[in-house]
Design a protein around this motif. Structure first.
Motif, PDB file in Angstrom:
ATOM      1  N   GLU A  10       0.776  -1.255   0.029  1.00 20.94           N
ATOM      2  CA  GLU A  10       0.067   0.008   0.038  1.00 20.94           C
ATOM      3  C   GLU A  10       0.956   1.307  -0.129  1.00 20.94           C
ATOM      4  OE1 GLU A  10      -3.505   1.773   2.540  1.00 20.94           O
ATOM      5  OE2 GLU A  10      -3.201  -0.219   2.642  1.00 20.94           O
ATOM      6  N   VAL A  11       1.994   1.346   0.865  1.00 22.22           N
ATOM      7  CA  VAL A  11       2.734   2.383   0.893  1.00 22.22           C
ATOM      8  C   VAL A  11       3.465   2.551  -0.486  1.00 22.22           C
ATOM      9  CG1 VAL A  11       5.059   3.264   1.855  1.00 22.22           C
ATOM     10  CG2 VAL A  11       3.255   2.587   3.329  1.00 22.22           C
ATOM     11  N   GLU A  12       3.906   1.380  -1.066  1.00 22.42           N
ATOM     12  CA  GLU A  12       4.410   1.602  -2.532  1.00 22.42           C
ATOM     13  C   GLU A  12       3.661   2.099  -3.405  1.00 22.42           C
ATOM     14  OE1 GLU A  12       5.821  -2.576  -3.189  1.00 22.42           O
ATOM     15  OE2 GLU A  12       7.576  -2.167  -1.846  1.00 22.42           O
ATOM     16  N   ASP A  13       2.392   1.715  -3.496  1.00 20.78           N
ATOM     17  CA  ASP A  13       1.194   2.214  -4.364  1.00 20.78           C
ATOM     18  C   ASP A  13       0.944   3.755  -4.306  1.00 20.78           C
ATOM     19  OD1 ASP A  13       0.909  -0.339  -5.372  1.00 20.78           O
ATOM     20  OD2 ASP A  13      -0.980  -0.828  -4.294  1.00 20.78           O
ATOM     21  N   MET A  14       1.134   3.989  -3.023  1.00 19.73           N
ATOM     22  CA  MET A  14       0.788   5.503  -2.830  1.00 19.73           C
ATOM     23  C   MET A  14       1.961   6.514  -3.239  1.00 19.73           C
ATOM     24  SD  MET A  14      -0.972   5.941   1.008  1.00 19.73           S
ATOM     25  CE  MET A  14       0.144   4.930   1.925  1.00 19.73           C
ATOM     26  N   THR A  15       3.237   5.938  -3.594  1.00 14.47           N
ATOM     27  CA  THR A  15       4.321   6.753  -3.712  1.00 14.47           C
ATOM     28  C   THR A  15       4.364   6.867  -5.081  1.00 14.47           C
ATOM     29  OG1 THR A  15       5.648   4.862  -3.913  1.00 14.47           O
ATOM     30  CG2 THR A  15       5.900   6.176  -2.034  1.00 14.47           C
ATOM     31  N   GLU A  16       3.512   6.011  -6.048  1.00 12.09           N
ATOM     32  CA  GLU A  16       3.535   5.969  -7.508  1.00 12.09           C
ATOM     33  C   GLU A  16       3.219   7.324  -7.939  1.00 12.09           C
ATOM     34  OE1 GLU A  16       1.327   2.578  -8.841  1.00 12.09           O
ATOM     35  OE2 GLU A  16       2.883   1.123  -8.121  1.00 12.09           O
ATOM     36  N   GLY A  17       1.835   7.905  -7.560  1.00 10.51           N
ATOM     37  CA  GLY A  17       1.455   8.981  -8.117  1.00 10.51           C
ATOM     38  C   GLY A  17       2.029  10.376  -7.293  1.00 10.51           C
ATOM     39  N   SER A  18       3.057  10.065  -6.671  1.00  9.26           N
ATOM     40  CA  SER A  18       3.564  11.359  -5.913  1.00  9.26           C
ATOM     41  C   SER A  18       4.917  11.504  -5.986  1.00  9.26           C
ATOM     42  CB  SER A  18       3.215  11.149  -4.490  1.00  9.26           C
ATOM     43  OG  SER A  18       4.031  10.382  -3.879  1.00  9.26           O
ATOM     44  N   SER A  19       5.635  12.604  -5.806  1.00  9.83           N
ATOM     45  CA  SER A  19       7.121  12.773  -5.825  1.00  9.83           C
ATOM     46  C   SER A  19       7.920  11.899  -4.793  1.00  9.83           C
ATOM     47  CB  SER A  19       7.459  14.224  -5.940  1.00  9.83           C
ATOM     48  OG  SER A  19       7.075  14.842  -4.668  1.00  9.83           O
ATOM     49  N   LEU A  20       7.199  11.337  -4.064  1.00  8.84           N
ATOM     50  CA  LEU A  20       7.955  10.873  -2.612  1.00  8.84           C
ATOM     51  C   LEU A  20       8.781   9.291  -3.331  1.00  8.84           C
ATOM     52  CD1 LEU A  20       5.558  10.801   0.316  1.00  8.84           C
ATOM     53  CD2 LEU A  20       7.731  12.093  -0.016  1.00  8.84           C
ATOM     54  N   GLN A  28       8.441   8.048   6.835  1.00  7.94           N
ATOM     55  CA  GLN A  28       7.395   8.840   7.385  1.00  7.94           C
ATOM     56  C   GLN A  28       6.236   7.838   7.896  1.00  7.94           C
ATOM     57  OE1 GLN A  28       5.759  11.422   4.405  1.00  7.94           O
ATOM     58  NE2 GLN A  28       7.869  12.188   3.712  1.00  7.94           N
ATOM     59  N   PHE A  29       5.889   6.613   7.313  1.00 11.86           N
ATOM     60  CA  PHE A  29       4.919   5.897   8.088  1.00 11.86           C
ATOM     61  C   PHE A  29       5.413   5.396   9.366  1.00 11.86           C
ATOM     62  CE2 PHE A  29       3.722   1.626   8.842  1.00 11.86           C
ATOM     63  CZ  PHE A  29       2.172   1.697   8.719  1.00 11.86           C
ATOM     64  N   ASP A  30       6.782   4.795   9.460  1.00  9.22           N
ATOM     65  CA  ASP A  30       7.368   4.531  10.775  1.00  9.22           C
ATOM     66  C   ASP A  30       7.594   5.790  11.583  1.00  9.22           C
ATOM     67  OD1 ASP A  30       7.856   1.861   9.761  1.00  9.22           O
ATOM     68  OD2 ASP A  30       9.782   2.501   9.052  1.00  9.22           O
ATOM     69  N   ASN A  31       7.716   6.911  11.487  1.00  7.89           N
ATOM     70  CA  ASN A  31       7.676   8.075  12.216  1.00  7.89           C
ATOM     71  C   ASN A  31       6.415   8.014  12.771  1.00  7.89           C
ATOM     72  OD1 ASN A  31      10.477   8.511  11.695  1.00  7.89           O
ATOM     73  ND2 ASN A  31      10.032  10.183  10.370  1.00  7.89           N
TER      74      ASN A  31
END
Length: 131
Positions: A10-20, A28-31
């Motif tokens: 899910e985290v990998e999928d969220m980064t696809e459409g962003s510059s992260l 960021q998730f761990d923090n």
């Protein structure tokens, strides 16, 4: 605790459409998870303690003191944790036009009107009215 495969995907999928990058998103998730765990433990300890000092500290103060964060960032963490704890839905399609700044502002208003700065729960009278 290590991320499960589903959360990692899910985290990998969220980064696809962003510059992260995936690494940044995981950090960021761990923090967030670390801050959320600390706040929940502190609130649990505070509810079992009768010390006046423990009762007077706010969630924001807890975050700022433990993680040495500036006020604005600590406030953002507080709002995210508040929304997560109260299961406020943010991923519906019709809500996708709302960006983080707007969610952050909304959470701040909800907390100010119907929440408490000493906990992450809604005001008891508010929840009774909503039933």
């Amino acid at each position: 605790k290590v991320m499960s495969k589903a959360v990692r995907k899910e985290v990998e999928d969220m980064t696809e459409g962003s510059s992260l990058t995936v690494k940044s998103a995981r950090r960021q998730f761990d923090n967030l998870k670390r801050v959320m765990t600390h706040v929940q433990q502190e609130l649990a300890a505070k509810s079992s303690s009768s010390s006046s000092k423990a009762q007077s500290s706010t969630v924001l103060d807890m975050i700022m003191a433990q993680f040495l964060l500036p006020l604005e960032l600590a406030s953002q963490y507080q709002h995210i944790i508040f929304m997560s704890t109260n299961k406020i839905e943010t991923f519906k399609n019709r809500l996708s036009v709302i960006d983080f700044k707007e969610w952050n502002s909304l959470a701040g208003v909800i907390m100010a009107l119907w929440g408490s700065e000493h906990s992450l729960e809604f005001d008891g009278s508010f929840t009774e009215q909503m039933r």
